[in-house]
Design an enzyme around this catalytic site. Structure first.
Site, PDB file in Angstrom:
ATOM      1  N   SER A   1       0.835  -1.204   0.000  1.00 39.88           N
ATOM      2  CA  SER A   1       0.000   0.000   0.000  1.00 39.88           C
ATOM      3  C   SER A   1       0.874   1.259   0.000  1.00 39.88           C
ATOM      4  O   SER A   1       1.691   1.435  -0.903  1.00 39.88           O
ATOM      5  CB  SER A   1      -0.967  -0.046   1.184  1.00 39.88           C
TER       6      SER A   1
ATOM      7  N   ASP B   1      -9.900  -5.641  -3.927  1.00 38.89           N
ATOM      8  CA  ASP B   1      -9.305  -4.481  -3.263  1.00 38.89           C
ATOM      9  C   ASP B   1     -10.163  -3.253  -3.543  1.00 38.89           C
ATOM     10  O   ASP B   1     -10.265  -2.803  -4.681  1.00 38.89           O
ATOM     11  CB  ASP B   1      -7.885  -4.268  -3.792  1.00 38.89           C
TER      12      ASP B   1
ATOM     13  N   HIS C   1      -7.254  -5.911  -0.306  1.00 37.18           N
ATOM     14  CA  HIS C   1      -6.146  -4.980  -0.154  1.00 37.18           C
ATOM     15  C   HIS C   1      -5.095  -5.512   0.815  1.00 37.18           C
ATOM     16  O   HIS C   1      -3.918  -5.171   0.705  1.00 37.18           O
ATOM     17  CB  HIS C   1      -6.684  -3.631   0.354  1.00 37.18           C
TER      18      HIS C   1
END
Length: 278
Positions: free
Chosen positions: A114, A225, A254
């Site tokens: 991320s 996600d 995610h």
């Protein structure tokens, strides 16, 4: 699992947290008794913490790498610390960690999840790292209204948002029994406009690196996600330099390093190990 929390204080030149670091958020290392030739530096996400990256760390360690994970200032402590830390602190800690490891190993690769994917991209570009593996890299974030956040950060400290623990996510870290609940109360139950603006600054800097990023790069996207779209990975692997690969896992969320779909988690982790082991 051969894990140690006796790591260098890479935060010493950056914002100093006032709150104690939760056990799950301690930076860690997995180092072989006979030091490996290659190391991997793992970078966690926005409002995340090093314990989230134990699974890729374990798999990479078993594949023969020495592995390290950083903790950014403002993460894994309190919401107050989070508000005081900035993009320069988050990037700076990863930069200092990589600089130290670079002097100790033949090669140092990076794994980023991320926002950690954006930070790993920046660090890889700064040091001309040879290999990079990104999990849902935050180089495209549709949920961030940039113009609105640019304005709100001056007037709004935080706004409430709904968060509840999902027991289907299984973690690998050693921590306190209430880590998840505590961090949820400090980070995931609020939007912090000032901190979101710092995230946007990280994202923009990472995107600016792509034109000259030399690292052979794997970028993995998840079909489930709802935070980072597949477009982000497409953007990364479209860079001109290096050998680049995009893997899309339809069943991944995610949170790939500890995805509640174990098959998706396994596929992502195997891809990272295979990529860095080439």
């Amino acid at each position: 699992m051969h894990i140690s929390y006796d790591v260098s204080d890479w935060t010493r030149k950056h914002y100093q947290d006032k709150g104690p670091v939760r056990m799950c958020a301690r930076p860690w290392k997995m180092v072989h008794d006979e030091k490996a030739a290659k190391a991997v530096l793992c970078c966690h996400g926005y409002t995340g913490y090093p314990g989230e990256l134990i699974r890729p760390g374990k798999d990479l360690y078993e594949a023969g790498f020495d592995v390290y994970a950083v903790r950014y200032p403002g993460h894994g402590t309190t919401g107050e610390d989070f508000l005081q830390s900035k993009a320069e602190d988050w990037i700076g800690v990863a930069y200092d960690a990589y600089a130290e490891l670079k002097d100790q190993y033949e090669e140092v690769y990076l794994v980023g999840h991320s926002m950690g994917g954006a930070i790993a991209t920046i660090i890889s570009d700064a040091f001309d790292a040879k290999r990079l593996a990104l999990l849902a890299p935050a180089l495209v974030i549709p949920s961030v209204p940039v113009a609105r956040i640019r304005f709100l950060r001056h007037f709004v400290t935080k706004t409430k948002k709904e968060w509840k623990r999902d027991p289907l996510y299984k973690f690998y870290y050693e921590g306190d029994p209430d880590d998840d609940a505590f961090l949820g109360s400090q980070y995931w139950s609020f939007n912090y406009p000032k901190s979101i603006w710092e995230l946007e600054r990280v994202r923009a800097q990472a995107v600016a690196c792509l034109d000259h990023l030399k690292a052979d790069t794997l970028s993995i996207s998840g079909g489930l996600d709802v935070t980072i779209p597949e477009e982000a990975s497409v953007l990364v692997v479209g860079k001109k330099l290096g050998k680049n690969k995009h893997l899309h896992i339809p069943t991944a969320t995610h949170l790939m390093p500890y995805d509640k779909d174990l098959n998706a988690q396994d596929e992502a982790m195997k891809a990272v190990v295979d990529w860095l082991s080439k």
